[in-house]
Motif scaffolding. Structure first.
Motif, PDB file in Angstrom:
ATOM      1  N   ARG A 139       0.725  -1.212   0.077  1.00  0.00           N
ATOM      2  CA  ARG A 139      -0.049  -0.116   0.094  1.00  0.00           C
ATOM      3  C   ARG A 139       0.681   1.115  -0.058  1.00  0.00           C
ATOM      4  NH1 ARG A 139      -5.296  -1.016   1.177  1.00  0.00           N
ATOM      5  NH2 ARG A 139      -5.817  -3.176   2.273  1.00  0.00           N
ATOM      6  N   SER A 140       1.700   1.316   0.982  1.00  0.00           N
ATOM      7  CA  SER A 140       2.731   2.392   0.934  1.00  0.00           C
ATOM      8  C   SER A 140       3.342   2.814  -0.246  1.00  0.00           C
ATOM      9  CB  SER A 140       3.850   2.226   1.950  1.00  0.00           C
ATOM     10  OG  SER A 140       3.003   2.146   3.417  1.00  0.00           O
ATOM     11  N   ALA A 141       4.083   1.887  -0.902  1.00  0.00           N
ATOM     12  CA  ALA A 141       4.744   1.662  -2.353  1.00  0.00           C
ATOM     13  C   ALA A 141       3.860   2.355  -3.349  1.00  0.00           C
ATOM     14  CB  ALA A 141       5.521   0.453  -2.639  1.00  0.00           C
ATOM     15  N   VAL A 142       2.680   1.788  -3.459  1.00  0.00           N
ATOM     16  CA  VAL A 142       1.462   2.283  -4.488  1.00  0.00           C
ATOM     17  C   VAL A 142       1.251   3.809  -4.201  1.00  0.00           C
ATOM     18  CG1 VAL A 142      -0.685   1.847  -5.274  1.00  0.00           C
ATOM     19  CG2 VAL A 142       0.833  -0.089  -5.032  1.00  0.00           C
ATOM     20  N   ALA A 143       1.020   4.064  -2.817  1.00  0.00           N
ATOM     21  CA  ALA A 143       0.681   5.473  -2.636  1.00  0.00           C
ATOM     22  C   ALA A 143       1.808   6.517  -2.846  1.00  0.00           C
ATOM     23  CB  ALA A 143       0.346   5.560  -0.947  1.00  0.00           C
ATOM     24  N   ALA A 144       3.132   5.953  -2.844  1.00  0.00           N
ATOM     25  CA  ALA A 144       4.112   6.830  -3.167  1.00  0.00           C
ATOM     26  C   ALA A 144       4.342   7.328  -4.581  1.00  0.00           C
ATOM     27  CB  ALA A 144       5.246   6.463  -2.356  1.00  0.00           C
ATOM     28  N   ARG A 145       3.575   6.441  -5.615  1.00  0.00           N
ATOM     29  CA  ARG A 145       3.836   6.565  -6.836  1.00  0.00           C
ATOM     30  C   ARG A 145       2.829   7.271  -7.530  1.00  0.00           C
ATOM     31  NH1 ARG A 145       7.146   3.047  -9.361  1.00  0.00           N
ATOM     32  NH2 ARG A 145       5.639   3.105 -11.232  1.00  0.00           N
ATOM     33  N   PRO A 146       2.835   8.152  -8.432  1.00  0.00           N
ATOM     34  CA  PRO A 146       1.994   8.959  -9.180  1.00  0.00           C
ATOM     35  C   PRO A 146       1.489   7.840 -10.041  1.00  0.00           C
ATOM     36  CG  PRO A 146       3.945   9.344 -10.347  1.00  0.00           C
ATOM     37  CD  PRO A 146       4.495   8.624  -9.029  1.00  0.00           C
ATOM     38  N   ARG A 147       0.060   7.935 -10.412  1.00  0.00           N
ATOM     39  CA  ARG A 147      -0.952   7.268 -11.377  1.00  0.00           C
ATOM     40  C   ARG A 147      -0.786   5.857 -11.322  1.00  0.00           C
ATOM     41  NH1 ARG A 147       0.204   9.474 -17.374  1.00  0.00           N
ATOM     42  NH2 ARG A 147      -2.065   8.775 -17.571  1.00  0.00           N
ATOM     43  N   THR A 148      -0.669   5.541  -9.767  1.00  0.00           N
ATOM     44  CA  THR A 148      -0.744   3.989  -9.500  1.00  0.00           C
ATOM     45  C   THR A 148      -1.800   3.815  -8.559  1.00  0.00           C
ATOM     46  OG1 THR A 148       1.662   3.996  -9.861  1.00  0.00           O
ATOM     47  CG2 THR A 148       0.763   2.296  -8.813  1.00  0.00           C
ATOM     48  N   THR A 149      -2.544   2.628  -8.449  1.00  0.00           N
ATOM     49  CA  THR A 149      -3.663   2.286  -7.675  1.00  0.00           C
ATOM     50  C   THR A 149      -3.287   0.945  -7.334  1.00  0.00           C
ATOM     51  OG1 THR A 149      -5.018   1.650  -9.577  1.00  0.00           O
ATOM     52  CG2 THR A 149      -5.255   3.981  -8.797  1.00  0.00           C
ATOM     53  N   LEU A 150      -4.143   0.562  -6.234  1.00  0.00           N
ATOM     54  CA  LEU A 150      -4.042  -0.762  -5.629  1.00  0.00           C
ATOM     55  C   LEU A 150      -5.382  -1.322  -5.554  1.00  0.00           C
ATOM     56  CD1 LEU A 150      -2.564  -3.271  -4.324  1.00  0.00           C
ATOM     57  CD2 LEU A 150      -2.817  -1.957  -2.351  1.00  0.00           C
ATOM     58  N   SER A 151      -5.751  -2.426  -6.063  1.00  0.00           N
ATOM     59  CA  SER A 151      -7.211  -3.050  -5.989  1.00  0.00           C
ATOM     60  C   SER A 151      -7.134  -4.263  -5.176  1.00  0.00           C
ATOM     61  CB  SER A 151      -7.574  -3.379  -7.321  1.00  0.00           C
ATOM     62  OG  SER A 151      -8.047  -2.331  -8.115  1.00  0.00           O
ATOM     63  N   ILE A 152      -7.884  -4.511  -4.008  1.00  0.00           N
ATOM     64  CA  ILE A 152      -7.979  -5.500  -3.036  1.00  0.00           C
ATOM     65  C   ILE A 152      -9.289  -6.449  -3.254  1.00  0.00           C
ATOM     66  CG2 ILE A 152      -7.575  -6.199  -0.812  1.00  0.00           C
ATOM     67  CD1 ILE A 152      -5.105  -4.670  -1.749  1.00  0.00           C
ATOM     68  N   ASP A 153      -9.027  -7.922  -3.436  1.00  0.00           N
ATOM     69  CA  ASP A 153     -10.089  -8.838  -3.405  1.00  0.00           C
ATOM     70  C   ASP A 153     -10.999  -8.620  -4.484  1.00  0.00           C
ATOM     71  OD1 ASP A 153      -8.852 -10.279  -1.513  1.00  0.00           O
ATOM     72  OD2 ASP A 153      -9.768  -9.254   0.283  1.00  0.00           O
ATOM     73  N   LEU A 154     -10.700  -8.338  -5.763  1.00  0.00           N
ATOM     74  CA  LEU A 154     -11.627  -8.391  -6.794  1.00  0.00           C
ATOM     75  C   LEU A 154     -12.300  -9.390  -6.902  1.00  0.00           C
ATOM     76  CD1 LEU A 154      -9.515  -6.212  -9.503  1.00  0.00           C
ATOM     77  CD2 LEU A 154     -11.011  -5.419  -7.808  1.00  0.00           C
ATOM     78  N   PRO A 155     -13.620  -9.524  -7.099  1.00  0.00           N
ATOM     79  CA  PRO A 155     -14.446 -10.699  -7.059  1.00  0.00           C
ATOM     80  C   PRO A 155     -14.225 -11.581  -8.324  1.00  0.00           C
ATOM     81  CG  PRO A 155     -15.779  -8.832  -7.777  1.00  0.00           C
ATOM     82  CD  PRO A 155     -14.650  -8.465  -7.024  1.00  0.00           C
ATOM     83  N   ASP A 156     -13.670 -10.990  -9.596  1.00  0.00           N
ATOM     84  CA  ASP A 156     -13.081 -11.685 -10.434  1.00  0.00           C
ATOM     85  C   ASP A 156     -12.244 -10.742 -11.136  1.00  0.00           C
ATOM     86  OD1 ASP A 156     -14.264 -11.004 -13.202  1.00  0.00           O
ATOM     87  OD2 ASP A 156     -16.082 -11.444 -11.978  1.00  0.00           O
TER      88      ASP A 156
END
Length: 358
Positions: A239-256
């Motif tokens: 989460r921290s690594a993604v938050a520190a980057r521009p134009r980068t997102t993290l998705s958790i537990d997508l149903p598919d």
């Protein structure tokens, strides 16, 4: 018809075996079967996943202590208990189902071989089928499902299967969830505007940060979506690594992941079951073998140019593999076309029909 599925998920195993069992469960249920899924408590909330999918979850107890040394099948440590202990506990749990006796058992587990198959089949008086792709140990089953691509699947399995085993081999038997057969496919664009990154539900080697560094080294400055699960061991660091980057997102537990694979111009991902999901959607992919067994999935797909495979799981090797994919729209389109010809999303239905056949 009551069908029992046996699979596990953990930080070491990942979720791939459980996911493809659930995909088969959906296909079996669509044909009228009742499905119960047997999982051991190994710290990844496999029971929750099973129940979220709408199936009866049968929980085996967490291991009390490491299994003792002695002759055991490869990957036996993944089970947390001895093979004979798991077979006895599985059979006992299935003998006490409140809604009836299991008429067929399907197991997807690298830790179990012929001894497990025979013990469960004898205890329940029910045929046992297996989902496996290693061909590294004897299997005592009536049906063996191996979705990996192979030029000679019968020869691959000749030393492991008995004369009475029916082999369902090849990507046409890849076990994908019901969303994939009808999901929107990947569409080509001249430029790579976004990249999807999925290294498996747990990414035990922590390769996601290295992929982000590789994308930087390859000169990509577009949008990046990283997908993980709550079972990811270093989730807060990610989460921290993604938050520190521009134009980068993290998705958790997508149903598919079908929509995720379709919405990005390029995918970077580990081998395993998600390989077939990407192929079905037609997502051009740079694949990374993050475990030895994943070479068995990826190497047969690299030669016919279905996917590109990184030379190694290092940021430098990943960056080298990314550059031609980022630069060449014709290459991306060719990979997509080859992938969709290989996997049509109907494998789970084909296997389910065979398993329910008298």
């Amino acid at each position: 018809m009551i069908v029992a599925l046996r699979a596990d998920a953990s930080a070491a195993i990942g979720f791939g075996h459980l996911v493809r069992c659930l995909a088969l469960g959906h296909a079996l249920r669509a044909l009228g079967a009742r499905v119960a899924v047997v999982v051991r408590e190994l710290g990844a909330d496999a029971v929750g996943r099973v129940r979220d999918a709408g199936f009866d979850a049968i929980r085996l107890p967490a291991p009390e202590a490491p299994a003792p040394d002695g002759p055991r099948p490869p990957y036996s440590a993944w089970a947390g208990v001895r093979e004979d202990e798991d077979a006895a506990q599985t059979a006992a749990a299935l003998a006490e189902l409140p809604f009836g006796r299991a008429r067929r058992v399907v197991v997807d587990h690298y830790a179990f071989g012929a001894a497990w198959h025979r013990a469960v089949a004898d205890a329940l008086d029910a045929p046992v089928a297996a989902i496996d792709d290693l061909a590294d140990r004897p299997m005592a089953v009536d049906v063996l499902v191996d979705p990996n691509r192979s030029e000679a699947p019968a020869a691959k399995w000749a030393a492991c299967l008995g004369a009475g085993t029916e082999l369902l081999a090849g990507p046409s038997h890849a076990l994908l969830g019901p969303a994939y057969a009808r999901a929107p496919r990947w569409r080509p664009r001249d430029a790579v505007r976004s990249v999807g990154v999925f290294l498996g539900g747990t990414d035990p080697g922590d390769h996601a940060p290295g992929v982000l560094r590789a994308l930087d080294a390859a000169g990509f400055d577009g949008e990046i979506e990283v997908v993980a699960t709550r079972a990811y061991p270093r989730l807060e660091a990610l989460r921290s690594a993604v938050a520190a980057r521009p134009r980068t997102t993290l998705s958790i537990d997508l149903p598919d992941l079908a929509a995720f694979f379709a919405r990005h111009d390029l995918q970077v991902g580990a081998g395993g079951g998600a390989t077939w999901e990407r192929c079905c959607i037609g997502a051009p992919t740079l694949a990374i073998a993050v475990a030895d067994n994943q070479r068995r999935v990826l190497d047969p797909l690299a030669g016919p140019r279905v996917i590109r495979v990184a030379d190694a799981a290092t940021p430098d090797a990943i960056a080298r593999g990314l550059r031609p994919l980022l630069d060449d729209p014709a290459l991306r389109a060719a990979l997509s076309a080859a992938a969709t010809r290989l996997v049509d999303g109907g494998g789970a239905a084909r296997v389910a029909h065979r398993l329910l056949r008298p």
